[in-house]
Design a protein around this motif. Sequence first.
Motif, short mmCIF file in Angstrom:
data_model
loop_
_atom_site.label_atom_id
_atom_site.label_comp_id
_atom_site.label_asym_id
_atom_site.label_seq_id
_atom_site.Cartn_x
_atom_site.Cartn_y
_atom_site.Cartn_z
N LEU A 172 31.03 44.50 28.88
CA LEU A 172 32.60 45.32 28.80
C LEU A 172 33.29 44.25 27.57
O LEU A 172 33.79 45.02 26.64
N ASP A 181 38.54 37.64 29.80
CA ASP A 181 39.38 37.37 31.13
C ASP A 181 39.72 38.59 31.31
O ASP A 181 39.64 39.25 32.94
N ALA A 182 40.03 39.74 30.59
CA ALA A 182 40.37 41.08 30.99
C ALA A 182 39.22 41.91 31.50
O ALA A 182 39.48 42.44 32.53
N PHE A 184 35.77 42.61 38.65
CA PHE A 184 35.85 42.23 39.92
C PHE A 184 36.83 42.79 40.67
O PHE A 184 36.46 43.05 42.15
N GLY A 206 38.45 40.72 34.92
CA GLY A 206 39.59 41.09 35.99
C GLY A 206 39.24 42.70 36.23
O GLY A 206 39.19 42.94 37.48
N ILE A 207 38.96 43.37 35.39
CA ILE A 207 38.79 44.74 35.84
C ILE A 207 37.30 44.98 36.61
O ILE A 207 37.67 45.74 37.47
N ARG A 227 35.60 45.35 23.25
CA ARG A 227 36.34 44.53 22.73
C ARG A 227 37.59 44.13 23.31
O ARG A 227 38.64 43.88 22.93
N LEU A 228 37.58 43.89 24.58
CA LEU A 228 38.69 43.67 25.36
C LEU A 228 38.51 42.17 25.71
O LEU A 228 37.23 41.55 25.41
N GLN A 229 39.28 41.21 25.97
CA GLN A 229 39.43 39.83 26.07
C GLN A 229 38.52 39.75 27.29
O GLN A 229 38.42 40.27 28.16
N ASP A 233 35.22 33.03 40.29
CA ASP A 233 36.42 33.58 41.00
C ASP A 233 36.16 35.18 41.16
O ASP A 233 35.92 35.72 42.13
N ARG A 254 33.58 26.04 31.40
CA ARG A 254 34.77 26.86 31.40
C ARG A 254 34.63 28.44 31.82
O ARG A 254 35.08 29.54 31.36
N GLN A 255 33.88 28.39 32.91
CA GLN A 255 33.68 29.67 33.65
C GLN A 255 34.27 29.66 34.83
O GLN A 255 33.93 30.52 35.91
N ALA A 256 35.43 29.08 35.16
CA ALA A 256 36.04 29.05 36.44
C ALA A 256 36.22 30.49 36.89
O ALA A 256 36.20 30.99 38.26
N LEU A 257 36.79 31.38 36.00
CA LEU A 257 37.16 32.67 36.50
C LEU A 257 35.99 33.62 36.79
O LEU A 257 35.97 34.34 37.57
#
Lengths: 311, 452
Positions: free
Chosen positions: A90, A99-100, A106, A103-104, A95-97, A47, A41-44
């Motif tokens: 991070l 995926d967030a 990359f 996103g930040i 304590r960010l999700q 990315d 489950r590391q598709a992102l």
Amino acid sequence: MSTLFQSFNLSDWVLDLWILATASLVAAACALVGVFLILRRQALMGDAISHSVLLGIVLAYLISGTNALWVMLLGAVIIGLVTAWLSETLHKVSRLQSDASIGIVFTLFFSIGVILVSLYTGQIDLDQECVLYGEIAFVPFDTVIWGDMETGTDLGPRAFWLILIVFAVVLISLLVGFERLKTVTFHPSLAVSLGINITFWHYFLMTLVSMTTVASFDAVGAILVVALLIIPAATAYLLARSLKTMLWLAVAYSQMAVWLGYAIAFWLNSAIAAAIAVSAGLLMGLTLVLIQLSKQYHKRTHAHPLRQIKD
Amino acid sequence: MNGFEPYNDPGFLAQAWQQLGVFWSFDDMNATWVLVGSLLLGMSASVIGAFAFLRKRSLLGDALAHAALPGVMMAFLLSGSRDAEIIFAGALVSSLLGFWLIDWLPKNTKIKPDAALAITLSFFFALGLMLLSYIQNTSLPDKSGLDKLLFGQAAAITSNDIDLLLYVTTLVLVTVVVFFQKFRLIAFNRVYAETLGVPVRFYEVVLAILIVLSVVVGLQLVGVVLMAAILLTPIAAARFWSHQLSHLLTLAALFGALSASLGAQISYVAPAMPTGPWIVVSLSLLFFISFIFAPRQGLIKRYLDDRALKQRVIQENILRTLYKLLERSHFQRNGFSLAEITELRSMSGTELRNRLAEMVRRGWVKQNRQQYALSEKGLLKAVKLTRRHRLWESYLSQHADMTSDQVHQQAERIEHILNREQEEQIVAELMEHFDPHGAPIPGLSDNQGHPS
């Protein structure tokens, strides 16, 4: 195009062969690595790394001044690992999700990469378009020469050798570490109790992703790598019941995508890499439709009362 | 390319500076519109992105932005024009298709949500790129600017684009204001919203459409590839400053507007520069500044808090050790050497001396040559801590069925955080005067710390 080809004294089919060989190695390597990204489950993360690798390549080039294969590989692997590590840190520290934080990280790395590319256009052998599409059609012209520039033997395209090396590394890693990777992927807690270093295998996988991405970069560009990493593996995931079958199926799908994509690109006169990625998606769509149809069919033909209860 | 390197020209900076002057003098109408447009876009995208973030779908915007690309290309191919409205319609349709696919895949197949996102993103984007390369190999007129949609270019924006930008961002902001209560409820407690009879699905679709609208309208300015950051990074940065939704949204909008206008200026002044990446870089800068320096939840503040807590724990431990020594001497001798203290509680000599020096300054400990004694104030504190420690030990051994050697570690930690009320609750439950190890639990009324 054809006048350009003729000026290089290469017949068309030799060019086609190099392009196809490179593309199918790229697709196969991506499919193999992608299987683990899908299962873990590391598709992102795939990315993210495929975007960040641009920065690695540009920085490696700016710092070293050469575009030798090993420099590019090193740059990409380092930045890939930094991306994975930074997103993870991070996520933990702020304590960010997860995926967030991915996103930040990359988007920042990719932006810096694009800015550097725009700043040094003309000095770097990269431009914004090539970052996105890759230039698989030009792959045969950038060749590795053994020995003297004038008299040495032409060994074939650089991109081909790069992906060949990376493909070999991926294949050997999978063969040697198969059982370990399997345990880490399916039973992480069992792996811990067996004394397997999960963190090591996580970053090992990230290294493979980075290497595959950078080797695919010349050919298919940053974002289309994602399609080749994720889509064939996800299609295989729909059908496979064991890790081995999934790996074989993913490679099979990726090869079909290469052939179909090449045909589409020829037919529409469009970018080859994009067409390959699109065909991977089309094949997945076809598989999904067949699966849905067979579900419907089974429901109708086996509408046995007991079975209905079980369903 | 062609050996033309605009940024190596020494006159470039001066020229850029002059351009910036023109930009801010508002003489150039187009520049002013670009500024207004990017401010509005930054605001609306950040606000709508905040709700996606709170619904834990941070990268939805990324996928939807990528999904817009084939729609743009199809719209251009079918209509042959680059009117903002037509491009907008095409992008809207294909983004919504993408949204549907992201939703459908995990619900109907084995595919997990993260893979569904990556599949949709990369497939649609590849399709868009394929169409773009097809368009560029044809002889259609007006095809030249389409590739600017990938990374955005403020200088290439037309007044038509700006009009659309104004309408859509206003629509988005107004909708958010109108549905604010519902969005907030769904963002924080979806299940509760459902039990209240709120049509959650409807509002989620509205939210998705608003995200799609913001994404699509931002393509000219930010580009497809980096639109994700302008939805995600502002709210992630704002989160370090506040917990209240209205403050969060205001801050996010501020961050978004600030960096959007910054990126637009840079790319307007230097048209070879894509806008999107500069917006993202300035946003990330704001994010990392917030992450590190934010006054309540920044990294530095948390580090300092952490260190202060650790020091307090060490000081309290020393107090308790001094009390234990006092107890061992049957309250006959108050004044102990460093060696005696470290014998009971091992720690480095310098650490101990530093903490003791501080405790002397606070008036908890009195120093007499090499001897340290509890002061009146220190004794009170030490009694309180020891009492809590031993109460907790007794409580655990009675109510949690723990053996006496297990309870010490637990009590060692809890003694620093128990408060008065909890202490009283435990006392009410216990009838003990001695802890499981047989040591007396000191009473509060007795200032000398004798067992009550």
